[in-house]
Design a protein around this motif. Structure first.
Motif, PDB file in Angstrom:
ATOM      1  N   LEU A  39       0.820  -1.209   0.000  1.00 45.77           N
ATOM      2  CA  LEU A  39       0.000   0.000   0.000  1.00 45.77           C
ATOM      3  C   LEU A  39       0.859   1.267   0.000  1.00 45.77           C
ATOM      4  CD1 LEU A  39      -2.720  -1.261   2.470  1.00 45.77           C
ATOM      5  CD2 LEU A  39      -3.134  -0.539   0.124  1.00 45.77           C
ATOM      6  N   LEU A  40       1.943   1.253   0.752  1.00 49.68           N
ATOM      7  CA  LEU A  40       2.823   2.418   0.760  1.00 49.68           C
ATOM      8  C   LEU A  40       3.492   2.610  -0.600  1.00 49.68           C
ATOM      9  CD1 LEU A  40       4.560   2.074   4.258  1.00 49.68           C
ATOM     10  CD2 LEU A  40       2.779   3.700   3.599  1.00 49.68           C
ATOM     11  N   GLY A  55       3.564  10.403   8.662  1.00 46.05           N
ATOM     12  CA  GLY A  55       3.763  11.770   9.127  1.00 46.05           C
ATOM     13  C   GLY A  55       4.818  11.848  10.216  1.00 46.05           C
ATOM     14  N   LEU A  56       4.782  10.914  11.165  1.00 44.58           N
ATOM     15  CA  LEU A  56       5.771  10.903  12.234  1.00 44.58           C
ATOM     16  C   LEU A  56       7.163  10.582  11.700  1.00 44.58           C
ATOM     17  CD1 LEU A  56       3.703   9.116  15.021  1.00 44.58           C
ATOM     18  CD2 LEU A  56       4.440  11.505  14.997  1.00 44.58           C
ATOM     19  N   GLY A  61      12.387  11.699  11.445  1.00 43.30           N
ATOM     20  CA  GLY A  61      13.527  11.146  10.720  1.00 43.30           C
ATOM     21  C   GLY A  61      13.773   9.681  11.030  1.00 43.30           C
ATOM     22  N   TRP A  62      12.934   9.084  11.877  1.00 43.84           N
ATOM     23  CA  TRP A  62      13.064   7.667  12.190  1.00 43.84           C
ATOM     24  C   TRP A  62      12.576   6.835  11.008  1.00 43.84           C
ATOM     25  CZ3 TRP A  62      10.252   7.942  17.583  1.00 43.84           C
ATOM     26  CH2 TRP A  62      11.056   8.662  18.473  1.00 43.84           C
ATOM     27  N   THR A  63      12.944   5.554  10.993  1.00 47.62           N
ATOM     28  CA  THR A  63      12.438   4.666   9.958  1.00 47.62           C
ATOM     29  C   THR A  63      10.970   4.369  10.206  1.00 47.62           C
ATOM     30  OG1 THR A  63      12.926   2.599  11.134  1.00 47.62           O
ATOM     31  CG2 THR A  63      14.709   3.571   9.791  1.00 47.62           C
ATOM     32  N   PHE A  64      10.296   3.922   9.162  1.00 45.55           N
ATOM     33  CA  PHE A  64       8.874   3.615   9.287  1.00 45.55           C
ATOM     34  C   PHE A  64       8.650   2.504  10.313  1.00 45.55           C
ATOM     35  CE2 PHE A  64       4.778   1.847   8.196  1.00 45.55           C
ATOM     36  CZ  PHE A  64       4.024   2.956   7.854  1.00 45.55           C
ATOM     37  N   GLY A  65       9.517   1.501  10.303  1.00 45.60           N
ATOM     38  CA  GLY A  65       9.380   0.409  11.258  1.00 45.60           C
ATOM     39  C   GLY A  65       9.535   0.876  12.687  1.00 45.60           C
ATOM     40  N   THR A  66      10.510   1.755  12.940  1.00 44.12           N
ATOM     41  CA  THR A  66      10.716   2.279  14.294  1.00 44.12           C
ATOM     42  C   THR A  66       9.496   3.053  14.766  1.00 44.12           C
ATOM     43  OG1 THR A  66      13.103   2.439  13.941  1.00 44.12           O
ATOM     44  CG2 THR A  66      12.168   3.763  15.723  1.00 44.12           C
ATOM     45  N   VAL A  67       8.964   3.900  13.889  1.00 37.06           N
ATOM     46  CA  VAL A  67       7.775   4.675  14.244  1.00 37.06           C
ATOM     47  C   VAL A  67       6.596   3.745  14.512  1.00 37.06           C
ATOM     48  CG1 VAL A  67       6.057   6.296  13.366  1.00 37.06           C
ATOM     49  CG2 VAL A  67       8.481   6.771  13.053  1.00 37.06           C
ATOM     50  N   GLY A  98       6.832  -4.537  13.231  1.00 34.30           N
ATOM     51  CA  GLY A  98       7.824  -3.472  13.336  1.00 34.30           C
ATOM     52  C   GLY A  98       9.167  -3.853  12.758  1.00 34.30           C
ATOM     53  N   VAL A  99       9.574  -5.108  12.955  1.00 33.67           N
ATOM     54  CA  VAL A  99      10.878  -5.565  12.466  1.00 33.67           C
ATOM     55  C   VAL A  99      10.868  -5.785  10.950  1.00 33.67           C
ATOM     56  CG1 VAL A  99      12.465  -7.539  12.501  1.00 33.67           C
ATOM     57  CG2 VAL A  99      11.632  -6.574  14.648  1.00 33.67           C
ATOM     58  N   LEU A 100       9.762  -6.255  10.414  1.00 33.44           N
ATOM     59  CA  LEU A 100       9.735  -6.644   8.995  1.00 33.44           C
ATOM     60  C   LEU A 100       9.431  -5.495   8.040  1.00 33.44           C
ATOM     61  CD1 LEU A 100       7.910 -10.100   9.069  1.00 33.44           C
ATOM     62  CD2 LEU A 100      10.351  -9.640   8.823  1.00 33.44           C
TER      63      LEU A 100
END
Length: 213
Positions: A39-40, A55-56, A61-67, A98-100
């Motif tokens: 989807l992204l 948005g976060l 500046g964090w990765t998408f998984g971290t957020v 979150g990890v994948l």
């Protein structure tokens, strides 16, 4: 001799049931992370909670998984006043997705950019269908709701409001917040909101592991 044999049979059946539920949970979570990626990558609008994560990501500046993990932990904290109890599936939901997500997004970045509109629409359709299947798999494993699902059911239990109203209200808030922070809202966001309920409604009864008697 029959009693020990019966006990061993019951114990074996329980292990098989736990193994099936665990496997189904993990498959569902892996597919869920893959559906987020599709989807992204379609760039036609993310799922409601992923609009917020986008948005976060832009702001921090964090990765998408971290957020995604951080948002999940914040949502879990909201369970406390709602008296919701996490299960092993709840913890797995936070960690596995979150990890994948970041590795999956790295793989998706290898696709040509920009993609033709037809390819983006195909990714959108596949992502929504895969998300419906993934949701039915991990919810049907009955090992604990995801953080966002638990927030919804907790609010329903505490307020007595209809599920549709509570879920819709939560998603409007997170989409608005995510859009204000720079997340992507589009036709894909609307398509997901309209399609995911009917998809899960059809698939969940077929994929729910029966309760042990």
């Amino acid at each position: 001799m029959s009693a020990p044999a019966d006990a061993a049979t019951v114990a074996g059946a329980r292990r098989d049931a736990v193994g099936r539920r665990t496997a189904q949970l993990l498959v569902g979570l892996v597919l869920y992370a893959a559906s987020i990626t599709l989807l992204l990558r379609a760039h036609l609008g993310a799922m409601p909670w992923d609009v917020l994560s986008q948005g976060l990501t832009r702001v921090t500046g964090w990765t998408f998984g971290t957020v995604t993990v951080v948002v999940s932990l914040v949502v879990l904290a909201c369970w406390v006043p709602l008296r919701q109890r996490p299960g092993p599936g709840t913890v797995a939901n936070v960690l596995v997705i979150g990890v994948l997500v970041d590795p999956f997004l790295a793989l998706a970045a290898l696709l040509p950019d920009p993609l033709p509109l037809a390819a983006r629409v195909l990714l959108l359709v596949l992502g929504i269908a895969l998300n419906g299947l993934a949701t039915a798999l991990y919810v049907g494993a009955r090992l604990g709701p995801g953080p966002r699902d638990g927030l919804m059911t907790g609010l329903v239990a505490r307020t007595g409001a209809p599920v549709r109203l509570v879920r819709g209200g939560i998603e409007v808030v997170v989409v608005a917040a995510g859009w204000a922070l720079g997340g992507t809202v589009g036709l894909g966001t609307l398509a997901y909101a309209l399609a995911i309920g009917p998809l899960v409604h059809v698939l969940l009864p077929r994929l729910t592991v029966p309760a042990r008697r």
